[in-house]
Motif scaffolding. Structure first.
Motif, PDB file in Angstrom:
ATOM      1  N   GLU A 144      42.863  35.421  38.082  1.00  0.00           N
ATOM      2  CA  GLU A 144      42.202  34.121  37.893  1.00  0.00           C
ATOM      3  C   GLU A 144      42.768  33.292  36.743  1.00  0.00           C
ATOM      4  O   GLU A 144      42.576  32.077  36.720  1.00  0.00           O
ATOM      5  CB  GLU A 144      40.695  34.329  37.671  1.00  0.00           C
ATOM      6  CG  GLU A 144      40.009  34.921  38.890  1.00  0.00           C
ATOM      7  CD  GLU A 144      38.485  34.944  38.770  1.00  0.00           C
ATOM      8  OE1 GLU A 144      37.970  34.685  37.671  1.00  0.00           O
ATOM      9  OE2 GLU A 144      37.833  35.223  39.789  1.00  0.00           O
TER      10      GLU A 144
ATOM     11  N   CYS B  10      41.314  29.594  42.056  1.00  0.00           N
ATOM     12  CA  CYS B  10      41.002  30.673  41.113  1.00  0.00           C
ATOM     13  C   CYS B  10      41.337  32.052  41.672  1.00  0.00           C
ATOM     14  O   CYS B  10      41.978  32.848  41.002  1.00  0.00           O
ATOM     15  CB  CYS B  10      39.528  30.590  40.702  1.00  0.00           C
ATOM     16  SG  CYS B  10      38.363  30.265  42.042  1.00  0.00           S
TER      17      CYS B  10
ATOM     18  N   CYS C 279      38.542  24.422  41.197  1.00  0.00           N
ATOM     19  CA  CYS C 279      39.161  25.756  41.295  1.00  0.00           C
ATOM     20  C   CYS C 279      40.688  25.672  41.232  1.00  0.00           C
ATOM     21  O   CYS C 279      41.357  26.680  41.018  1.00  0.00           O
ATOM     22  CB  CYS C 279      38.767  26.419  42.615  1.00  0.00           C
ATOM     23  SG  CYS C 279      37.000  26.780  42.740  1.00  0.00           S
TER      24      CYS C 279
END
Lengths: 149, 149
Positions: free
Chosen positions: A16, A93, B118
């Motif tokens: 991430e 992510c 994200c």
């Protein structure tokens, strides 16, 4: 064959927050790719990429996808002339989706219907009934002329 | 149970140009949903919706997805407070993907890492080597505080 790091070998923190590209391919070896227009951010289309398509996109500077229907690499615009010049590629992510930022060339139509974007219909609930309504985006080319169908 | 028209019962013309909503769910009963910020069009996240999530999103006016990891409906922000107010829902030409246009509430962070989007890392090819680089988008909340992990 292009090979990337297996995401299962990375910690959650590395997956991430790290700098190792480790795309999380699905059972078919694909990740979802959302293509947006540079500048306006307008979503043009959704397609899929395998490892080879990702590498080819970065190498060539033209968005290249995996065609699930034809089972082969698909350089967007190779038939229609509507090539997509790569501006930036982003991952999310957990590295299972990509955003492909492009300059749409040709007539400026990413959709095979001749429209700029594939998302030319709204989904609306009216009196509990769910229907589609057209946003009025006009085709920029005639698909029958371009694809001969 | 929410039921939509089976897309296989529609002609290609009706599927692509009609007003009947006939989402083409995958083998798991899901379609890909791309969430973008109203106004800026910035891509915030990618998630999935089943029939129930689509209906609930339209009914409630708050983006609701299907959580594949938890196996249940997921009203975005129910834990973090980062609710997403629905502005518009769109479908693509072959009705296998949705764009969810939202106003992101709370801290304005759609990502569980606390960031707005994200997609905070670029995928870059440098000297033939593919790596990620951070765009520098800072977290807007501390995930450990919000999710307690």
């Amino acid at each position: 064959m292009t090979q990337f790091t297996d995401p299962r070998t990375l910690s959650k923190a590395d997956l991430e927050s790290g700098s190792i590209f480790a795309p999380k391919f699905d059972a078919n070896g694909l990740v979802t790719a959302l293509t947006v227009e540079a500048g306006s951010n307008e979503v043009l289309m959704v397609a899929h990429m395998n490892a080879e398509a990702i590498a080819e996109t970065l190498r060539s500077g033209h968005a290249t996808y995996w065609s699930r229907s034809r089972g082969k690499l698909w350089k967007k615009g190779e038939t229609s002339g509507e090539l997509q010049e790569l501006v930036e590629l982003r991952t999310d992510c957990d590295q299972d989706a990509l955003v492909v930022v492009v300059r749409q060339t040709g007539h400026g139509a990413a959709c095979h219907t001749g429209r700029k974007s594939c998302f030319y219909r709204r989904v609306e609930m009216i009196d509990g009934d769910i229907r589609l309504s057209d946003t009025g985006d006009a085709p920029l080319f005639d698909p029958e002329e371009v694809y001969g169908r």
